[in-house]
Design an enzyme around this catalytic site. Structure first.
Site, PDB file in Angstrom:
ATOM      1  CG  ASP A   1       0.188   9.126   0.716  1.00  0.00           C
ATOM      2  OD1 ASP A   1       0.182   8.043   1.057  1.00  0.00           O
ATOM      3  OD2 ASP A   1      -0.345  10.105   1.084  1.00  0.00           O
TER       4      ASP A   1
ATOM      5  CG  HIS B   1      -2.132  -0.932   1.161  1.00  0.00           C
ATOM      6  ND1 HIS B   1      -3.537  -0.830   0.760  1.00  0.00           N
ATOM      7  CD2 HIS B   1      -2.037  -2.230   1.105  1.00  0.00           C
ATOM      8  CE1 HIS B   1      -3.967  -2.140   0.740  1.00  0.00           C
ATOM      9  NE2 HIS B   1      -3.196  -2.846   1.084  1.00  0.00           N
TER      10      HIS B   1
HETATM   11  O1  F6P Z   1      -1.499   2.892   4.504  1.00  0.00           O
HETATM   12  C1  F6P Z   1      -0.775   2.281   5.138  1.00  0.00           C
HETATM   13  C2  F6P Z   1      -1.057   1.663   6.336  1.00  0.00           C
HETATM   14  O2  F6P Z   1      -0.158   1.497   7.177  1.00  0.00           O
HETATM   15  C3  F6P Z   1      -1.900   0.916   6.735  1.00  0.00           C
HETATM   16  O3  F6P Z   1      -1.726  -0.441   6.398  1.00  0.00           O
HETATM   17  C4  F6P Z   1      -2.851   1.296   7.848  1.00  0.00           C
HETATM   18  O4  F6P Z   1      -4.205   0.923   7.828  1.00  0.00           O
HETATM   19  C5  F6P Z   1      -2.688   2.787   7.968  1.00  0.00           C
HETATM   20  O5  F6P Z   1      -1.380   3.049   7.368  1.00  0.00           O
HETATM   21  C6  F6P Z   1      -2.524   3.356   9.320  1.00  0.00           C
HETATM   22  O6  F6P Z   1      -1.612   2.692   9.966  1.00  0.00           O
HETATM   23  P1  F6P Z   1      -1.410   2.066  11.290  1.00  0.00           P
HETATM   24  O7  F6P Z   1      -1.980   0.646  11.098  1.00  0.00           O
HETATM   25  O8  F6P Z   1      -0.165   1.927  11.938  1.00  0.00           O
HETATM   26  O9  F6P Z   1      -2.227   2.696  12.327  1.00  0.00           O
END
Ligand code: F6P
Length: 459
Positions: free
Chosen positions: A368, A159
């Protein structure tokens, strides 16, 4: 019937879905895929316990989606999540070598948790199931599953960006990590740019045979396909949010509190990759150049705190507080404050209302993978009187939304100039830009993203 087994670090149960917009795009996207393919979603519960992943699986079914979660121990959370995933891979993959920490212990913790995930999820995988692993937390998981005899088709989707080879090779054991990826059958990236960087690495560093036209990468007799699948938003779900009283109330709340001033909005996790201090500098530059416009424009920054146990996130929060405080101190009048800075998340319905009320959406990450806030901002606009999206050219979304006002987020002058352009843009130009962008956001939605990936994974 074969099912879809989705594996990701975080699992969001459908009932908690309203908050997904503020938490990152992954949660909403996956729920959508699982509802369609009657699947199982496996991952970390978000909870800490003494036994960690060895403490057993908690299974729940909501709205046709089964979630299966394990806890992690404090040590696992420190080493795997806060450590290797978020203090090594995240900064490195966002081109921030200056913030990247290289600790042998956290690397071991990362491998240990990937192994524990493989052990826990293996009994849930039945013959012919499709397995879809997500994101940088779980890069070696496919290889760990293979070592347990799983021969199913396994896909991986990243992602976040894939960095250029010259940056990536600064990671100790980089080759070992990428070799584990070659155990997948299909690897997806958000954009052609990240895909190109990955293919370049495979050619130059591994000596793999790469066919750029098909994305096939062959090494030691095994072939994996790598392609770009730009993720989209759940258009129907998001529009349904716009039809709620909650959304209309949020819109009215913002409109009535800003009155004759134009509202400009940014919604980001509080993360250094989102370019928040740089954005505030750009806004500061705009007010330096046009002090009188403090009566025309109010900026609303929604920034829910994120990964608060990681030092670089604590630092970015302090910096942002200083910068917003400085501008508000210097530019406020007794009845006007230029920046509203809010450290909390909102539901999707509320965000829809805020986006609709805001005539400028400011999305300026330094780097991003995609950025779904940019797409949600477009989706929430009134077609008769749409707002203007100012978008960083370094967000994956810029490759699809070329009709946004594209900016270099590192340049305060560029951001300030874009704000001026957006404020003065004619209705005709706003409509023309919106019409093209909204078609892309509508057509290239998350359902199509899921179908494209799952169809290719099915083979
Ligand atoms: O988009 C990247 C990401 O790490 C996702 O996997 C995740 O849902 C989001 O950012 C939020 O991050 P975290 O799970 O570390 O709170």
């Amino acid at each position: 019937m074969a099912k879809l087994v989705v594996i990701s670090n975080r699992v969001a149960v459908p009932k908690a879905r309203g908050a997904a917009g503020a938490q990152g795009g992954l949660a909403g996207a996956l729920n959508s895929a699982l509802r369609k393919h009657s699947g199982v979603w496996f991952g970390w519960s978000g909870q800490e316990s003494e036994e960690g992943a060895g403490g057993g699986i908690d299974t729940q079914t909501h709205d046709g989606v089964t979630t299966a979660t394990v806890d992690l121990s404090k040590r696992d959370i420190d080493e795997y999540y806060n450590g290797y995933a978020n203090a090594t891979l995240w900064p490195l993959f966002h081109y921030r070598l200056d913030l990247t920490e290289y600790e042998r212990e956290t690397g071991k913790g990362y491998e240990r948790v990937n192994e524990a995930f493989a052990e826990a999820v293996t009994p849930l995988i039945e013959e012919d199931d499709l397995v879809w692993v997500h994101d940088y937390h779980l890069i070696p998981l496919g290889e760990r599953l293979r070592s347990r005899g799983i021969t199913n088709r396994i896909g991986f989707f990243l992602h976040i960006p894939w960095p250029p080879t010259r940056l990536f090779v600064s990671l100790p054991y980089h080759e070992r990590l990428v070799r584990t990826m070659l155990q997948y059958d299909l690897i997806g990236f958000q954009t052609q740019e990240w895909l190109d960087s990955f293919l370049h690495y495979c050619t130059k560093e591994l000596g793999a045979e790469v066919d750029e036209a098909t994305g096939s990468v062959t090494l030691d007799g095994r072939t994996v396909t790598a392609r770009a699948y730009p993720i989209g938003i759940d258009w129907d779900h998001f529009q349904a949010q716009g039809d709620t009283g909650e959304s209309r109330q949020a819109e009215q709340r913002l409109l009535s509190s800003t009155r004759r001033r134009t509202a400009m909005i940014g919604v980001d996790r509080l993360d250094y990759s989102k370019g928040l201090p740089e954005r505030i500098d750009g806004i500061g530059r705009f007010f330096d150049q046009h002090p009188e416009r403090v009566r025309d424009l109010v900026y609303i920054q929604v920034a829910p705190p994120s990964r608060e146990d990681v030092e670089s996130y604590q630092q970015i929060r302090t910096l942002l507080e200083q910068k917003t405080g400085q501008i508000n101190g210097a530019r406020s009048e007794v009845d006007v404050v230029p920046i509203r800075y809010v450290n909390r998340g909102y539901t999707h319905a509320q965000l829809y209302g805020f986006f609709r009320a805001a005539k400028i959406g400011l999305v300026t990450p330094l780097r991003d993978g995609m950025n779904l806030v940019a797409k949600e901002y477009v989706a929430a606009q009134d077609p008769d009187d749409p707002g203007v999206l100012i978008l960083s050219r370094f967000a994956g979304a810029a490759q699809q939304l070329e009709d946004a006002v594209l900016v270099n987020p590192h340049s305060p002058d560029d951001v300030a100039h874009a704000i001026g352009r957006a404020l003065d843009m004619t209705l005709d130009e706003r409509r023309a830009r919106y019409d093209k962008m909204v078609r892309t956001v509508h057509d290239e939605n998350v359902q199509n993203w899921t179908e494209d990936f799952v169809t290719d994974l099915t083979g």
